[in-house]
Design a protein around this motif. Structure first.
Motif, PDB file in Angstrom:
ATOM      1  N   SER A  21       3.519   6.391   4.060  1.00 55.11           N
ATOM      2  CA  SER A  21       2.988   7.371   3.105  1.00 55.11           C
ATOM      3  C   SER A  21       1.726   6.825   2.445  1.00 55.11           C
ATOM      4  O   SER A  21       1.676   6.609   1.229  1.00 55.11           O
ATOM      5  N   LEU A  36       0.132   7.959  -0.871  1.00 54.86           N
ATOM      6  CA  LEU A  36       0.673   7.575  -2.177  1.00 54.86           C
ATOM      7  C   LEU A  36      -0.042   6.357  -2.760  1.00 54.86           C
ATOM      8  O   LEU A  36       0.200   5.994  -3.912  1.00 54.86           O
ATOM      9  N   ASP A  73       5.753  16.340  -3.412  1.00 57.00           N
ATOM     10  CA  ASP A  73       6.816  15.847  -2.537  1.00 57.00           C
ATOM     11  C   ASP A  73       7.308  16.932  -1.590  1.00 57.00           C
ATOM     12  O   ASP A  73       7.684  16.638  -0.445  1.00 57.00           O
ATOM     13  N   LYS A 127       4.849  16.897   1.137  1.00 59.33           N
ATOM     14  CA  LYS A 127       5.063  15.711   1.975  1.00 59.33           C
ATOM     15  C   LYS A 127       6.170  15.969   2.989  1.00 59.33           C
ATOM     16  O   LYS A 127       6.035  15.665   4.184  1.00 59.33           O
ATOM     17  N   SER A 130       8.471   8.715  -2.610  1.00 61.26           N
ATOM     18  CA  SER A 130       7.520   8.570  -3.718  1.00 61.26           C
ATOM     19  C   SER A 130       8.255   8.081  -4.952  1.00 61.26           C
ATOM     20  O   SER A 130       9.499   8.053  -5.000  1.00 61.26           O
ATOM     21  N   VAL A 179       5.332   1.716  -4.502  1.00 61.14           N
ATOM     22  CA  VAL A 179       6.291   2.594  -5.162  1.00 61.14           C
ATOM     23  C   VAL A 179       7.452   1.785  -5.729  1.00 61.14           C
ATOM     24  O   VAL A 179       7.902   2.028  -6.864  1.00 61.14           O
TER      25      VAL A 179
END
Length: 565
Positions: free
Chosen positions: A265, A268, A374, A377, A444, A478
């Motif tokens: 990801s 992010l 999200d 995503k 996330s 994260v």
């Protein structure tokens, strides 16, 4: 008129295996046996070794190039590939096999009529300029020779001024540019490497060869999730026969100057691109999110090409790097149910990909509910599982959704009945659950918070079933942020395991609990790939359903309330 064309030359004869449905080689084909392991594909169980595979195009993961390379190098590859549409991922794998390992297989792209003729045949002989089939012979044009408009710096890199690895990379980029019809190359500002996943020994073979040639990236380059928790795999009991080459693969890319971000990801990260930036990302979900949500520009670059571009800072100027190719080619009107929950977004992404497997769609009718970051995503990841397209548009939501449609745009509808069918397809697992999988793509910070708070609210003063494993995979950034705000402590109090570096699409036993019999996930992507990758049945649902399964060890069968009549 579309001509039949040779993309990569070669001679072969063999049986034909034809399918109307695209296939992702990663997560869809076992590179050791060459058997198709995607349980949702009509060719499930078929062995591809020596066969001429005929399909419209590929789909899904950028790692398919590495899977194909491994199959070719270990003698398990298909005899040839025949496509109807443009295709990059498997073509690149075949190109690397020919260019760097002198093990070519033919790759052809046929006109629609010629494709239908071949698909109906039982066997074929491919030679220079022809394909002989059951009822005749088709003429095929030789590989197209395109004079690229190279800059002086491009020419210097091609001639070896930047070293052997750069020269090799430029040759590969130029050959891919030619087959894509590009006229020139484009500067890119950053790259994201997907080839660091240890999908097969071929990934390490390629990386070692490039590193031995002195490869060093020349633009900021992040790295995808890898196949082990880099610092802890030994303590976790991962066999050295797997853990050592998987870690060595990651280290090889770090040695070449890539940043050890180890996340699928990258949007992010603080380095996420802005609208209009030309970048070079691999990893299908990241590519689709970058184009769709961020408005950045990147093709869905295959594994190995990602590194070549990172070493040169140049990519073929084709596809969605050009504004005209970012327009929607199919409008999909969706019968959106009322009162949907978070499971709707990956479900509609999955179904949109099936409805538009080879072209960019515009989704209409779902903007009455505003999706979160999200939600988008999850939608993009599921879309990339079933479609080869590098992006999509959602009316009133995504930044380029108001751009004109392509001239040849057509129309389709996704009905409530199709939503029900897709939900049922992704829920083949049993009522009893002993593993909950969160973080495909990497979770996330907000997803971690939602899980922690949801478990806390559901449990109260009680405890959850100890025989149900709950695992979250997330990027290091994260996890650091989740530690700082107390989220990790809450998750650990609820018995949740949090793993960095690897993700569900690269996890293996014993980190994947060996005793697990059935799993639950809120990821449309992993609900599709999970059965083939893990050998376990899968249930799909919302985060609240995952929390319920984590607490009670079961999830009731049936449709969510928003899909019930």
């Amino acid at each position: 008129m579309v001509q039949s064309q040779t993309i990569l030359s070669g001679q072969v004869s063999g049986p034909l295996i034809a399918t109307d449905e695209a296939l992702s080689f990663w997560g869809g084909v076992d590179p050791t046996t060459a058997q198709i392991i995607d349980i949702h594909h009509p060719l499930h169980g078929v062995c591809l070794t020596g066969a001429i595979l005929v399909m419209p195009t590929s789909r899904g993961s950028c790692t398919g190039s590495g899977v194909l390379l491994e199959m070719i190098l270990n003698g398990r590859g298909p005899g040839a590939l025949i496509f109807r549409e443009s295709e990059d991922v498997l073509t690149l794998g075949a190109l690397i096999a020919a260019e760097m390992f002198e093990t070519p297989i033919p790759v052809l792209r046929l006109s629609p009529d010629a494709y239908e003729t071949i698909a109906a045949s039982s066997s074929a002989i491919i030679g220079p300029g022809f394909v002989k089939h059951d009822t005749g012979t088709l003429a095929v044009s030789p590989p197209e020779i395109i004079e690229l408009e190279l800059t002086d710096e491009d020419e210097a890199m091609l001639a070896g001024l930047g070293g052997m690895a750069v020269s090799q990379s430029m040759r590969i980029i130029c050959r891919m540019a030619a087959q894509q019809g590009a006229k020139r190359l484009v500067d890119v500002t950053q790259a994201h490497i997907d080839g660091c996943i240890y999908a097969s020994p071929a990934n390490l073979t390629f990386a070692d060869r490039m590193a031995d040639m002195g490869a060093k990236v020349r633009i900021p380059t992040t790295m995808n999730a890898i196949s082990v928790d880099h610092s802890n795999w030994r303590a976790q009991g991962v066999p050295a026969t797997f853990g050592d080459p998987a870690a060595r693969l990651a280290d090889a890319y770090v040695t070449m100057g890539c940043q050890p971000t180890f996340t699928c990801s990258p949007y992010l990260l603080d380095t996420a691109p802005q609208r209009g930036d030309s970048i070079a990302w691999a990893e299908s979900n990241a590519v689709i999110f970058a184009n769709t949500v961020l408005g950045a520009r990147t093709a869905k670059h295959p594994d190995f090409l990602d590194l070549c571009i990172a070493l040169t800072g140049r990519a073929p100027e084709s596809g969605v790097y050009l504004s005209i190719h970012r327009r929607a080619q199919r409008v999909i009107d969706i019968e959106m149910p009322d009162n949907v929950d978070d499971a709707f977004w990956p479900l509609i992404g999955y179904l949109a990909g099936k409805t538009s497997p080879d072209r960019i769609p515009l989704l209409r009718g779902i903007n009455k509910v505003r999706p979160s970051r999200d939600d988008m995503k999850a939608l993009c990841a599921a879309f990339g599982t079933t479609s080869a397209a590098p992006m999509l548009h959602i009316e009133g939501i995504t930044p380029e959704s108001d751009e004109p449609l392509a001239e040849n745009a057509d129309h389709s509808v996704v009905s409530r009945a199709e939503l029900v069918q897709a939900w049922t397809q992704l829920n083949s697992g049993p009522r009893e659950i002993d593993l909950v999988a969160i973080g495909s793509p990497h979770a996330s910070l907000q997803e971690c918070r939602n899980l922690a708070q949801g478990l806390k609210a559901r449990l109260g003063t009680s405890s959850r079933r100890p025989d149900v494993s709950v695992i979250v995979t997330a990027g290091q950034k994260v996890i650091e942020d989740a530690k700082a705000d107390g989220t990790i402590a809450l998750l650990k109090d609820a018995g949740v395991l949090i793993y960095p570096d690897l993700c569900w699409c690269s996890i293996s036993e014993p980190v994947f609990p060996s005793k697990a019999r059935a799993l639950m996930t809120n990821s449309g992507k992993y609900a599709h790939y999970g059965p083939g990758l893990s050998g376990r049945p899968v249930r799909f649902g919302s985060l609240s359903q995952c929390i319920e399964a984590a607490v009670t060890g079961h999830i009731e069968p049936g449709l969510p309330t928003w899909l019930q009549d």
